[in-house]
Design a protein around this motif. Structure first.
Motif, PDB file in Angstrom:
ATOM      1  N   ALA A  68       0.827  -1.209   0.000  1.00 26.83           N
ATOM      2  CA  ALA A  68       0.000   0.000   0.000  1.00 26.83           C
ATOM      3  C   ALA A  68       0.863   1.262   0.000  1.00 26.83           C
ATOM      4  O   ALA A  68       0.586   2.216  -0.733  1.00 26.83           O
ATOM      5  CB  ALA A  68      -0.940  -0.008   1.202  1.00 26.83           C
ATOM      6  N   VAL A  69       1.910   1.252   0.813  1.00 26.76           N
ATOM      7  CA  VAL A  69       2.813   2.415   0.850  1.00 26.76           C
ATOM      8  C   VAL A  69       3.483   2.599  -0.508  1.00 26.76           C
ATOM      9  O   VAL A  69       3.532   3.713  -1.049  1.00 26.76           O
ATOM     10  CB  VAL A  69       3.850   2.264   1.983  1.00 26.76           C
ATOM     11  N   VAL A  73       3.042   5.792  -3.333  1.00 26.02           N
ATOM     12  CA  VAL A  73       4.174   6.507  -3.921  1.00 26.02           C
ATOM     13  C   VAL A  73       4.139   6.394  -5.445  1.00 26.02           C
ATOM     14  O   VAL A  73       4.288   7.398  -6.166  1.00 26.02           O
ATOM     15  CB  VAL A  73       5.510   5.975  -3.347  1.00 26.02           C
ATOM     16  N   LEU A  74       3.938   5.193  -5.956  1.00 24.73           N
ATOM     17  CA  LEU A  74       3.863   5.007  -7.407  1.00 24.73           C
ATOM     18  C   LEU A  74       2.659   5.726  -8.015  1.00 24.73           C
ATOM     19  O   LEU A  74       2.745   6.282  -9.112  1.00 24.73           O
ATOM     20  CB  LEU A  74       3.811   3.521  -7.753  1.00 24.73           C
ATOM     21  N   PRO A  89      -8.774   8.031 -10.200  1.00 25.59           N
ATOM     22  CA  PRO A  89      -8.975   6.634 -10.612  1.00 25.59           C
ATOM     23  C   PRO A  89      -7.669   5.885 -10.847  1.00 25.59           C
ATOM     24  O   PRO A  89      -7.531   4.727 -10.433  1.00 25.59           O
ATOM     25  CB  PRO A  89      -9.777   6.743 -11.909  1.00 25.59           C
ATOM     26  N   LEU A  90      -6.725   6.532 -11.466  1.00 24.62           N
ATOM     27  CA  LEU A  90      -5.428   5.894 -11.706  1.00 24.62           C
ATOM     28  C   LEU A  90      -4.694   5.623 -10.393  1.00 24.62           C
ATOM     29  O   LEU A  90      -4.130   4.551 -10.194  1.00 24.62           O
ATOM     30  CB  LEU A  90      -4.567   6.768 -12.622  1.00 24.62           C
ATOM     31  N   ALA A  91      -4.742   6.580  -9.479  1.00 23.49           N
ATOM     32  CA  ALA A  91      -4.067   6.425  -8.190  1.00 23.49           C
ATOM     33  C   ALA A  91      -4.681   5.287  -7.382  1.00 23.49           C
ATOM     34  O   ALA A  91      -3.963   4.488  -6.770  1.00 23.49           O
ATOM     35  CB  ALA A  91      -4.139   7.731  -7.407  1.00 23.49           C
ATOM     36  N   ILE A  92      -5.989   5.199  -7.392  1.00 24.65           N
ATOM     37  CA  ILE A  92      -6.669   4.128  -6.657  1.00 24.65           C
ATOM     38  C   ILE A  92      -6.329   2.772  -7.258  1.00 24.65           C
ATOM     39  O   ILE A  92      -6.044   1.814  -6.525  1.00 24.65           O
ATOM     40  CB  ILE A  92      -8.190   4.374  -6.641  1.00 24.65           C
ATOM     41  N   LEU A  93      -6.322   2.683  -8.568  1.00 24.13           N
ATOM     42  CA  LEU A  93      -6.013   1.420  -9.234  1.00 24.13           C
ATOM     43  C   LEU A  93      -4.579   0.972  -8.933  1.00 24.13           C
ATOM     44  O   LEU A  93      -4.341  -0.189  -8.588  1.00 24.13           O
ATOM     45  CB  LEU A  93      -6.225   1.552 -10.740  1.00 24.13           C
ATOM     46  N   VAL A  97      -3.611  -2.420  -6.808  1.00 28.85           N
ATOM     47  CA  VAL A  97      -2.799  -3.476  -7.422  1.00 28.85           C
ATOM     48  C   VAL A  97      -1.528  -3.724  -6.604  1.00 28.85           C
ATOM     49  O   VAL A  97      -1.163  -4.881  -6.346  1.00 28.85           O
ATOM     50  CB  VAL A  97      -2.465  -3.124  -8.891  1.00 28.85           C
ATOM     51  N   CYS A  98      -0.868  -2.675  -6.168  1.00 26.23           N
ATOM     52  CA  CYS A  98       0.348  -2.836  -5.362  1.00 26.23           C
ATOM     53  C   CYS A  98       0.050  -3.482  -4.008  1.00 26.23           C
ATOM     54  O   CYS A  98       0.829  -4.300  -3.521  1.00 26.23           O
ATOM     55  CB  CYS A  98       1.042  -1.491  -5.170  1.00 26.23           C
ATOM     56  N   THR A  99      -1.069  -3.114  -3.408  1.00 28.00           N
ATOM     57  CA  THR A  99      -1.451  -3.714  -2.131  1.00 28.00           C
ATOM     58  C   THR A  99      -1.697  -5.211  -2.282  1.00 28.00           C
ATOM     59  O   THR A  99      -1.201  -6.018  -1.487  1.00 28.00           O
ATOM     60  CB  THR A  99      -2.714  -3.025  -1.572  1.00 28.00           C
TER      61      THR A  99
END
Length: 168
Positions: A68-69, A73-74, A89-93, A97-99
Motif C-alpha cells: 500500500a505504501v 508513492v507510485l 482513478p489511476l491512483a486508486i487502481l 494493485v500494489c497492495t
C-alpha cells in the motif's frame, strides 16, 4: 469475540482427554487445533492447518502494508506524469494493485516460515509435547481455564491471545 488459549500437553493420551473435556465444555471441534512435531496426530485429533503452522497470515498483513505504501508513492508519481487533471482513478487502481501484489508475494514467502507467534512453544514441541490452540468465547475463558487446571494437572497453560482474528 473469541480468545485464543494455548495448552502444552505431554502426550497423545492427554491430548485425547483434553479434547473430550473441551467438547464436553461445548467448545466446537472446529475451534480446536493440535500441533505435534514428533508424533503423527491420530485421526480423532483435529490437526492445525497451514494457516496456524506457518507465518502466511502475518506475511500477508506485512505485505499489504508495504504494498500500500509503495502503491501510494507510485500512484502519486504516475498521476503527476500521466494524468494531472484527474489522478484519482489511476491512483486508486495503482494503490490497489500494489497492495494485492504485496500481500500475495509476502504470503508466498511466509508460507515457508514457521509461525512467529508460536516461537515460544517450539522447544517444547521438539521435545515431543503437543500444542493445543483453542479459540473459545470470551465469556467462557475463566470457566475453561478452571476446568482444565482442575481436571488436567499434567498440562501446562501456555498463555492467552485476547483478540482472535476472524481469519486465523
Amino acid at each position: 469475540m473469541r480468545h485464543r488459549l494455548y495448552y502444552l500437553l505431554p502426550d497423545m493420551a492427554s491430548a485425547r482427554r483434553v479434547l473430550d473435556d473441551m467438547l464436553l465444555n461445548r467448545v466446537e471441534v472446529r475451534y480446536l487445533h493440535f500441533i505435534s512435531h514428533r508424533e503423527e496426530l491420530g485421526p480423532d485429533l483435529p490437526e492445525a492447518s497451514f494457516l496456524y503452522k506457518t507465518d502466511v497470515v502475518h506475511g500477508a498483513q506485512a505485505g499489504m502494508l508495504v504494498g500500500a505504501v509503495l502503491g501510494v508513492v507510485l500512484a502519486a508519481a504516475a498521476a503527476s506524469y500521466f494524468s494531472p487533471e484527474s489522478p484519482a482513478p489511476l491512483a486508486i487502481l495503482i494503490t490497489l494493485v500494489c497492495t494485492l501484489f504485496g500481500a500475495w508475494s509476502a504470503s508466498m514467502v511466509a508460507a515457508a516460515l514457521p509461525n512467529s507467534r508460536l516461537k515460544a512453544f517450539y522447544p517444547d514441541l521438539e521435545r515431543g509435547r503437543i500444542l493445543l490452540i483453542a479459540d473459545v468465547p470470551a465469556r467462557r475463558v475463566a470457566d475453561i481455564e478452571k476446568t482444565m487446571a482442575e481436571r488436567h494437572p499434567d498440562i501446562r497453560f501456555g498463555g492467552e491471545a485476547p483478540e482472535v482474528p476472524v481469519f486465523p
